[in-house]
Design a protein around this motif. Structure first.
Motif, PDB file in Angstrom:
ATOM      1  N   GLY A 123       4.368  20.396  14.849  1.00  0.00           N
ATOM      2  CA  GLY A 123       5.815  20.025  13.829  1.00  0.00           C
ATOM      3  C   GLY A 123       6.083  21.281  12.992  1.00  0.00           C
ATOM      4  O   GLY A 123       5.201  22.256  12.923  1.00  0.00           O
ATOM      5  N   ARG A 124       7.203  21.017  11.988  1.00  0.00           N
ATOM      6  CA  ARG A 124       7.468  22.070  11.241  1.00  0.00           C
ATOM      7  C   ARG A 124       7.941  21.369  10.024  1.00  0.00           C
ATOM      8  O   ARG A 124       8.730  20.192   9.895  1.00  0.00           O
ATOM      9  CB  ARG A 124       8.926  22.928  11.809  1.00  0.00           C
ATOM     10  CG  ARG A 124       8.256  23.935  12.787  1.00  0.00           C
ATOM     11  CD  ARG A 124       9.451  24.925  13.148  1.00  0.00           C
ATOM     12  NE  ARG A 124       8.834  25.789  13.879  1.00  0.00           N
ATOM     13  CZ  ARG A 124       8.679  26.085  15.258  1.00  0.00           C
ATOM     14  NH1 ARG A 124       9.340  25.086  16.085  1.00  0.00           N
ATOM     15  NH2 ARG A 124       8.322  26.955  15.897  1.00  0.00           N
ATOM     16  N   ILE A 125       7.518  21.973   8.851  1.00  0.00           N
ATOM     17  CA  ILE A 125       7.898  21.571   7.413  1.00  0.00           C
ATOM     18  C   ILE A 125       8.743  22.404   6.880  1.00  0.00           C
ATOM     19  O   ILE A 125       8.606  23.728   6.589  1.00  0.00           O
ATOM     20  CB  ILE A 125       6.611  21.352   6.627  1.00  0.00           C
ATOM     21  CG1 ILE A 125       5.557  20.597   7.380  1.00  0.00           C
ATOM     22  CG2 ILE A 125       6.838  20.866   5.369  1.00  0.00           C
ATOM     23  CD1 ILE A 125       3.938  20.699   6.884  1.00  0.00           C
ATOM     24  N   PRO A 126       9.830  21.973   6.369  1.00  0.00           N
ATOM     25  CA  PRO A 126      10.905  22.792   5.814  1.00  0.00           C
ATOM     26  C   PRO A 126      10.402  23.293   4.496  1.00  0.00           C
ATOM     27  O   PRO A 126       9.934  22.595   3.748  1.00  0.00           O
ATOM     28  CB  PRO A 126      12.225  21.860   5.833  1.00  0.00           C
ATOM     29  CG  PRO A 126      12.033  20.496   6.693  1.00  0.00           C
ATOM     30  CD  PRO A 126      10.518  20.284   6.780  1.00  0.00           C
ATOM     31  N   ILE A 127      10.968  24.667   4.079  1.00  0.00           N
ATOM     32  CA  ILE A 127      10.352  25.103   3.019  1.00  0.00           C
ATOM     33  C   ILE A 127      11.762  25.883   2.290  1.00  0.00           C
ATOM     34  O   ILE A 127      12.562  26.351   3.125  1.00  0.00           O
ATOM     35  CB  ILE A 127       9.559  26.117   3.208  1.00  0.00           C
ATOM     36  CG1 ILE A 127       8.204  25.674   3.704  1.00  0.00           C
ATOM     37  CG2 ILE A 127       8.910  27.201   1.859  1.00  0.00           C
ATOM     38  CD1 ILE A 127       7.488  24.656   2.636  1.00  0.00           C
ATOM     39  N   LYS A 128      11.754  26.019   1.192  1.00  0.00           N
ATOM     40  CA  LYS A 128      12.894  26.466   0.444  1.00  0.00           C
ATOM     41  C   LYS A 128      13.504  27.955   1.079  1.00  0.00           C
ATOM     42  O   LYS A 128      14.492  27.997   1.697  1.00  0.00           O
ATOM     43  CB  LYS A 128      12.873  26.606  -1.118  1.00  0.00           C
ATOM     44  CG  LYS A 128      12.892  25.253  -1.838  1.00  0.00           C
ATOM     45  CD  LYS A 128      13.510  25.323  -3.088  1.00  0.00           C
ATOM     46  CE  LYS A 128      13.934  23.872  -3.374  1.00  0.00           C
ATOM     47  NZ  LYS A 128      14.513  23.717  -4.920  1.00  0.00           N
ATOM     48  N   ARG A 129      12.630  28.885   0.816  1.00  0.00           N
ATOM     49  CA  ARG A 129      13.215  30.131   1.304  1.00  0.00           C
ATOM     50  C   ARG A 129      12.060  31.145   1.352  1.00  0.00           C
ATOM     51  O   ARG A 129      11.212  31.633   0.611  1.00  0.00           O
ATOM     52  CB  ARG A 129      14.097  30.883   0.428  1.00  0.00           C
ATOM     53  CG  ARG A 129      14.712  32.190   0.672  1.00  0.00           C
ATOM     54  CD  ARG A 129      15.515  32.839  -0.307  1.00  0.00           C
ATOM     55  NE  ARG A 129      16.324  34.036   0.200  1.00  0.00           N
ATOM     56  CZ  ARG A 129      16.950  34.802  -0.401  1.00  0.00           C
ATOM     57  NH1 ARG A 129      17.138  34.465  -1.574  1.00  0.00           N
ATOM     58  NH2 ARG A 129      17.473  35.985   0.162  1.00  0.00           N
ATOM     59  N   GLU A 130      12.052  31.523   2.838  1.00  0.00           N
ATOM     60  CA  GLU A 130      10.872  32.490   3.344  1.00  0.00           C
ATOM     61  C   GLU A 130       9.867  32.507   2.924  1.00  0.00           C
ATOM     62  O   GLU A 130       8.893  33.390   1.979  1.00  0.00           O
ATOM     63  CB  GLU A 130      11.464  33.826   2.920  1.00  0.00           C
ATOM     64  CG  GLU A 130      12.787  34.306   3.627  1.00  0.00           C
ATOM     65  CD  GLU A 130      13.370  35.835   3.153  1.00  0.00           C
ATOM     66  OE1 GLU A 130      12.406  36.621   2.991  1.00  0.00           O
ATOM     67  OE2 GLU A 130      14.394  35.976   3.155  1.00  0.00           O
ATOM     68  N   PRO A 131       8.850  31.433   3.353  1.00  0.00           N
ATOM     69  CA  PRO A 131       7.368  31.249   3.031  1.00  0.00           C
ATOM     70  C   PRO A 131       6.696  32.532   3.820  1.00  0.00           C
ATOM     71  O   PRO A 131       6.859  32.798   4.699  1.00  0.00           O
ATOM     72  CB  PRO A 131       7.062  29.961   3.858  1.00  0.00           C
ATOM     73  CG  PRO A 131       8.113  29.827   5.056  1.00  0.00           C
ATOM     74  CD  PRO A 131       9.230  30.406   4.394  1.00  0.00           C
ATOM     75  N   ILE A 132       5.930  33.191   2.832  1.00  0.00           N
ATOM     76  CA  ILE A 132       5.281  34.318   3.140  1.00  0.00           C
ATOM     77  C   ILE A 132       3.668  34.109   3.180  1.00  0.00           C
ATOM     78  O   ILE A 132       3.048  34.997   3.725  1.00  0.00           O
ATOM     79  CB  ILE A 132       5.703  35.637   2.355  1.00  0.00           C
ATOM     80  CG1 ILE A 132       5.557  36.813   3.007  1.00  0.00           C
ATOM     81  CG2 ILE A 132       5.077  35.379   0.791  1.00  0.00           C
ATOM     82  CD1 ILE A 132       6.154  37.961   2.218  1.00  0.00           C
ATOM     83  N   ALA A 133       3.363  33.012   2.298  1.00  0.00           N
ATOM     84  CA  ALA A 133       1.708  33.105   2.318  1.00  0.00           C
ATOM     85  C   ALA A 133       1.421  31.702   1.848  1.00  0.00           C
ATOM     86  O   ALA A 133       2.229  30.914   1.204  1.00  0.00           O
ATOM     87  CB  ALA A 133       1.143  34.095   1.006  1.00  0.00           C
TER      88      ALA A 133
END
Length: 210
Positions: A123-133
């Motif tokens: 699955g995929r979990i939405p994140i606000k902006r550009e998860p990097i770590a």
């Protein structure tokens, strides 16, 4: 140019694995001697890395539009599998039980959850902006995710990136921590061994100056 950008240590602290993005290689470093004992070729550019709890597998992210996670057998140095993980996967976290990977799919603005037994995306979990770590608590119940940039416009009185907090059981974001005004360019996040504190690296921009 080798471009070392990620490093992980084995549980004994005797061996380091260093991802060299431009070279497309993982350097295996003996801590005692400080020397590279082996190099593992991985198709680049590399953008993140994690070691399995047992220390037998190394997961390496390839930062390309059709991003992939390569599974490397540490003993043989050979690639065992390849899993699609969204646009430019960056930070990789292995669950404490070794059953799942949580991958920061930076330009999909999502965390990709991979079932390692099935070798597929769960699955995929939405994140606000550009998860990097990302970093996971020792009990495996909570995932902390560093958003690289502020989500909104930066022409107001307050603009800052956030740390998203995810419940791994429900696979949903349950909270978000807004950092001090001007916080941006988050690069990494880690959790203390006792699970009490999380630490995130970022810059503090003076963005209101002309």
């Amino acid at each position: 140019y080798l471009s070392p950008l990620a490093v992980v240590a084995d549980s004994a602290g005797k061996t380091l694995y260093v991802a060299q993005s431009t070279a497309g290689k993982v350097a295996v470093v003996d801590v005692a001697s400080g020397k590279v004992t082996r190099e593992i070729a991985v198709e680049g550019p590399l953008s993140g890395m994690a070691l399995s709890p047992e220390g037998d597998k190394l997961y390496v992210a390839q930062c390309v539009p059709a991003g992939r996670i390569r599974t490397i057998d540490v003993k043989t140095g050979k690639a065992a599998a390849s899993i699609r993980a969204g646009h430019c996967p960056a930070g990789i976290v292995v669950s404490p039980d070794g059953k799942r990977l949580y991958v920061c799919s930076q330009f999909n603005n999502a965390i990709t959850v991979i079932d390692l037994a099935a070798g597929s995306v769960e699955g995929r979990i939405p994140i606000k902006r550009e998860p990097i770590a990302a970093a996971i608590t020792p009990d495996g119940k909570t995932l902390f995710v560093a958003n690289h940039l502020p989500a909104g416009a930066t022409d107001g009185d307050y603009a800052a990136a956030e740390v998203s907090i995810i419940d791994t059981e429900s696979k949903k974001q349950v909270a978000s921590l807004l950092l001090p005004n001007g916080s941006t360019a988050l690069r990494d996040i880690t959790i203390s061994p006792d699970g009490k504190n999380a630490y995130v690296t970022h810059i503090l921009a003076r963005y209101q100056l002309p």
